[in-house]
Design a protein around this motif. Structure first.
Motif, PDB file in Angstrom:
ATOM      1  N   TYR A 302       0.835  -1.197   0.000  1.00  0.00           N
ATOM      2  CA  TYR A 302       0.000   0.000   0.000  1.00  0.00           C
ATOM      3  C   TYR A 302       0.877   1.257   0.000  1.00  0.00           C
ATOM      4  N   ILE A 303       1.879   1.270   0.869  1.00  0.00           N
ATOM      5  CA  ILE A 303       2.750   2.446   0.988  1.00  0.00           C
ATOM      6  C   ILE A 303       3.441   2.745  -0.342  1.00  0.00           C
ATOM      7  N   TYR A 304       4.055   1.725  -0.931  1.00  0.00           N
ATOM      8  CA  TYR A 304       4.802   1.942  -2.164  1.00  0.00           C
ATOM      9  C   TYR A 304       3.882   2.265  -3.344  1.00  0.00           C
ATOM     10  N   SER A 305       2.612   1.917  -3.224  1.00  0.00           N
ATOM     11  CA  SER A 305       1.671   2.179  -4.313  1.00  0.00           C
ATOM     12  C   SER A 305       1.125   3.602  -4.279  1.00  0.00           C
ATOM     13  N   VAL A 306       1.077   4.220  -3.104  1.00  0.00           N
ATOM     14  CA  VAL A 306       0.444   5.543  -3.016  1.00  0.00           C
ATOM     15  C   VAL A 306       1.443   6.692  -2.957  1.00  0.00           C
ATOM     16  N   VAL A 307       2.732   6.392  -2.713  1.00  0.00           N
ATOM     17  CA  VAL A 307       3.674   7.508  -2.520  1.00  0.00           C
ATOM     18  C   VAL A 307       4.094   8.164  -3.817  1.00  0.00           C
ATOM     19  N   GLY A 308       3.889   7.488  -4.952  1.00  0.00           N
ATOM     20  CA  GLY A 308       4.289   8.082  -6.223  1.00  0.00           C
ATOM     21  C   GLY A 308       5.793   8.038  -6.402  1.00  0.00           C
ATOM     22  N   GLU A 309       6.361   9.138  -6.910  1.00  0.00           N
ATOM     23  CA  GLU A 309       7.809   9.179  -7.190  1.00  0.00           C
ATOM     24  C   GLU A 309       8.583   9.128  -5.879  1.00  0.00           C
ATOM     25  N   ILE A 310       9.560   8.230  -5.815  1.00  0.00           N
ATOM     26  CA  ILE A 310      10.361   8.071  -4.604  1.00  0.00           C
ATOM     27  C   ILE A 310      11.782   8.550  -4.875  1.00  0.00           C
ATOM     28  N   LYS A 311      12.303   9.398  -3.967  1.00  0.00           N
ATOM     29  CA  LYS A 311      13.660   9.908  -4.127  1.00  0.00           C
ATOM     30  C   LYS A 311      14.652   8.913  -3.546  1.00  0.00           C
ATOM     31  N   CYS A 312      15.385   8.244  -4.434  1.00  0.00           N
ATOM     32  CA  CYS A 312      16.335   7.228  -3.985  1.00  0.00           C
ATOM     33  C   CYS A 312      17.571   7.886  -3.381  1.00  0.00           C
ATOM     34  N   GLY A 313      18.229   7.179  -2.480  1.00  0.00           N
ATOM     35  CA  GLY A 313      19.450   7.699  -1.858  1.00  0.00           C
ATOM     36  C   GLY A 313      19.861   6.834  -0.684  1.00  0.00           C
ATOM     37  N   LYS A 314      20.940   7.245  -0.044  1.00  0.00           N
ATOM     38  CA  LYS A 314      21.506   6.452   1.052  1.00  0.00           C
ATOM     39  C   LYS A 314      20.527   6.301   2.214  1.00  0.00           C
ATOM     40  N   GLU A 315      19.790   7.379   2.516  1.00  0.00           N
ATOM     41  CA  GLU A 315      18.855   7.340   3.647  1.00  0.00           C
ATOM     42  C   GLU A 315      17.745   6.315   3.398  1.00  0.00           C
ATOM     43  N   LEU A 316      17.253   6.288   2.152  1.00  0.00           N
ATOM     44  CA  LEU A 316      16.217   5.314   1.808  1.00  0.00           C
ATOM     45  C   LEU A 316      16.774   3.899   1.842  1.00  0.00           C
ATOM     46  N   ASP A 317      17.977   3.724   1.320  1.00  0.00           N
ATOM     47  CA  ASP A 317      18.606   2.390   1.332  1.00  0.00           C
ATOM     48  C   ASP A 317      18.737   1.868   2.754  1.00  0.00           C
ATOM     49  N   THR A 318      19.171   2.738   3.664  1.00  0.00           N
ATOM     50  CA  THR A 318      19.343   2.330   5.072  1.00  0.00           C
ATOM     51  C   THR A 318      18.005   1.955   5.701  1.00  0.00           C
ATOM     52  N   ALA A 319      16.973   2.779   5.462  1.00  0.00           N
ATOM     53  CA  ALA A 319      15.648   2.505   6.040  1.00  0.00           C
ATOM     54  C   ALA A 319      15.078   1.202   5.492  1.00  0.00           C
ATOM     55  N   GLU A 320      15.219   0.975   4.177  1.00  0.00           N
ATOM     56  CA  GLU A 320      14.717  -0.265   3.582  1.00  0.00           C
ATOM     57  C   GLU A 320      15.463  -1.482   4.120  1.00  0.00           C
ATOM     58  N   GLU A 321      16.759  -1.326   4.314  1.00  0.00           N
ATOM     59  CA  GLU A 321      17.561  -2.448   4.817  1.00  0.00           C
ATOM     60  C   GLU A 321      17.120  -2.847   6.223  1.00  0.00           C
ATOM     61  N   GLU A 322      16.809  -1.845   7.056  1.00  0.00           N
ATOM     62  CA  GLU A 322      16.353  -2.134   8.419  1.00  0.00           C
ATOM     63  C   GLU A 322      14.997  -2.857   8.405  1.00  0.00           C
ATOM     64  N   VAL A 323      14.099  -2.407   7.523  1.00  0.00           N
ATOM     65  CA  VAL A 323      12.790  -3.045   7.410  1.00  0.00           C
ATOM     66  C   VAL A 323      12.951  -4.489   6.934  1.00  0.00           C
ATOM     67  N   LYS A 324      13.835  -4.696   5.944  1.00  0.00           N
ATOM     68  CA  LYS A 324      14.061  -6.052   5.436  1.00  0.00           C
ATOM     69  C   LYS A 324      14.611  -6.963   6.524  1.00  0.00           C
ATOM     70  N   LYS A 325      15.568  -6.463   7.294  1.00  0.00           N
ATOM     71  CA  LYS A 325      16.145  -7.273   8.384  1.00  0.00           C
ATOM     72  C   LYS A 325      15.069  -7.675   9.394  1.00  0.00           C
ATOM     73  N   ALA A 326      14.238  -6.691   9.779  1.00  0.00           N
ATOM     74  CA  ALA A 326      13.187  -6.957  10.764  1.00  0.00           C
ATOM     75  C   ALA A 326      12.184  -7.973  10.227  1.00  0.00           C
ATOM     76  N   LEU A 327      11.829  -7.844   8.935  1.00  0.00           N
ATOM     77  CA  LEU A 327      10.877  -8.777   8.337  1.00  0.00           C
ATOM     78  C   LEU A 327      11.449 -10.181   8.245  1.00  0.00           C
ATOM     79  N   VAL A 328      12.707 -10.285   7.836  1.00  0.00           N
ATOM     80  CA  VAL A 328      13.348 -11.607   7.728  1.00  0.00           C
ATOM     81  C   VAL A 328      13.394 -12.281   9.094  1.00  0.00           C
TER      82      VAL A 328
END
Length: 345
Positions: A302-328
């Motif tokens: 839902y989140i990735y579908s409604v946010v539209g254009e996403i600004k990629c960068g180191k901060e996003l990479d770090t946040a996504e990595e933490e979410v992936k670790k927690a989910l795994v």
């Protein structure tokens, strides 16, 4: 773009269809699909042709999305369908739309609708895709702690021979939940009055317990049960939905989605993911009100579908990595992974 930044877990859930030159959906044909999906498309085309034959339709098909184009093309070239279109008298336009083009619509929890909640939380009626099982034990004197109680045949939502039940189902679909529940009480009171059952109309908020107490009046009156069986099944579905543990989670989903829509313009994607992170808990840490692993996949889609254009960068990479670790970690700690989790992993 949002697609480039999707978490790998979500990309695995919705992989691109294979095209002639590798992944890509521009020129996908039926032969490029996996065997299981090819079989499903052919079955869908056959079912659609049967439906259009019964309606005497000569259709003109339009498609939005890669898989929709495959289905529309198959229907266009399907021999029985071509024969039908030569003789059918009624014209119709049919639009096929890939649901993955609107993932927010597919995974969102939309508004205050009782019908959608009933269809979402109650178990599916065996052999059916669009109807649910309604536990009928409350209409008997059977004492059981087994929630499914398979010795009593389940009820369902489809009540074509009961005008009151049909009218009530229309209310469930068209009114807000509070108004729909009041309609359920009104129909129940009218039915009880017609059967001369000792019912006392109470005002104020309708509770599942109040509806249950009204239903009990019908229990020992076989004639009343027979006359109003369809209506009783819909009211029982209401009671069981309102009491269901998933209903409060539904409301939590809806609140989160509304909050997200209000703040997404001001918040960057990393801050949204960081808000989500503490909510991801392992099995041993969760209570019944916490989200399970499957719930987070729904929220992330839902989140990735409604946010539209996403600004990629180191901060996003770090946040996504933490979410992936927690989910795994949460998935690995599941003592009995659900069929969906097993499929994903």
């Amino acid at each position: 773009s949002a697609e480039l930044c999707l978490l790998p877990a979500l990309a695995a859930l919705l992989p691109p269809l294979p095209g002639p030159g590798g992944p890509g959906s521009a020129e996908v044909g039926l032969g490029a699909l996996p065997a299981e999906l090819r079989t499903a498309v052919r079955a869908l085309v056959g079912d659609l042709d049967s439906l259009f034959t019964a309606l005497g339709l000569r259709e003109e098909s339009f498609a939005v999305g890669a898989l929709s184009r495959v289905v529309a093309a198959e229907l266009a070239s399907y021999t029985p369908a071509r024969n039908r279109r030569r003789t059918a008298t009624n014209k119709a336009s049919v639009i096929f739309v890939d649901r993955t083009l609107d993932l927010a619509g597919a995974v969102g929890h939309h508004g205050d609708n009782l019908a959608e909640k009933i269809l979402s939380v109650l178990p599916k009626l065996p052999g059916h895709k669009t109807d649910v099982m309604v536990n009928m034990v409350e209409l008997t004197t059977l004492k059981t702690t087994d929630e499914t109680c398979s010795i009593i045949a389940p009820g369902c939502l489809a009540q074509p021979n009961d005008p009151a039940a049909k009218a009530l189902w229309e209310s469930f679909m068209n009114l807000k939940q509070k108004e729909a529940v009041m309609e359920a009480r009104r129909h129940l009171v009218e039915a009880a009055s017609r059967e001369n059952l000792p019912i006392k109309m109470s005002m104020g908020e309708v509770t599942p317990e109040q509806l249950s107490s009204y239903i009990q009046l019908f229990r020992n009156n076989l004639k009343a049960l027979e006359n109003h069986c369809g209506l009783l099944q819909l009211v029982l579905a209401t009671v069981q939905t309102l009491k269901h543990s998933q209903t409060s989670k539904w409301d939590n989903f809806l609140a989160f989605e509304r909050l997200l829509l209000q703040t997404i313009g001001e918040s960057e994607m990393p801050s949204v993911l960081n808000q989500l992170l503490p909510m991801i808990k392992s099995y041993s840490e969760r209570t019944k009100d916490d989200y399970a692993c499957e719930d987070f996949f729904v929220l992330l889609i839902y989140i990735y579908s409604v946010v539209g254009e996403i600004k990629c960068g180191k901060e996003l990479d770090t946040a996504e990595e933490e979410v992936k670790k927690a989910l795994v970690k949460a998935i690995c700690d599941e003592p009995e992974p659900s069929p969906l989790l097993q499929k994903i992993t």
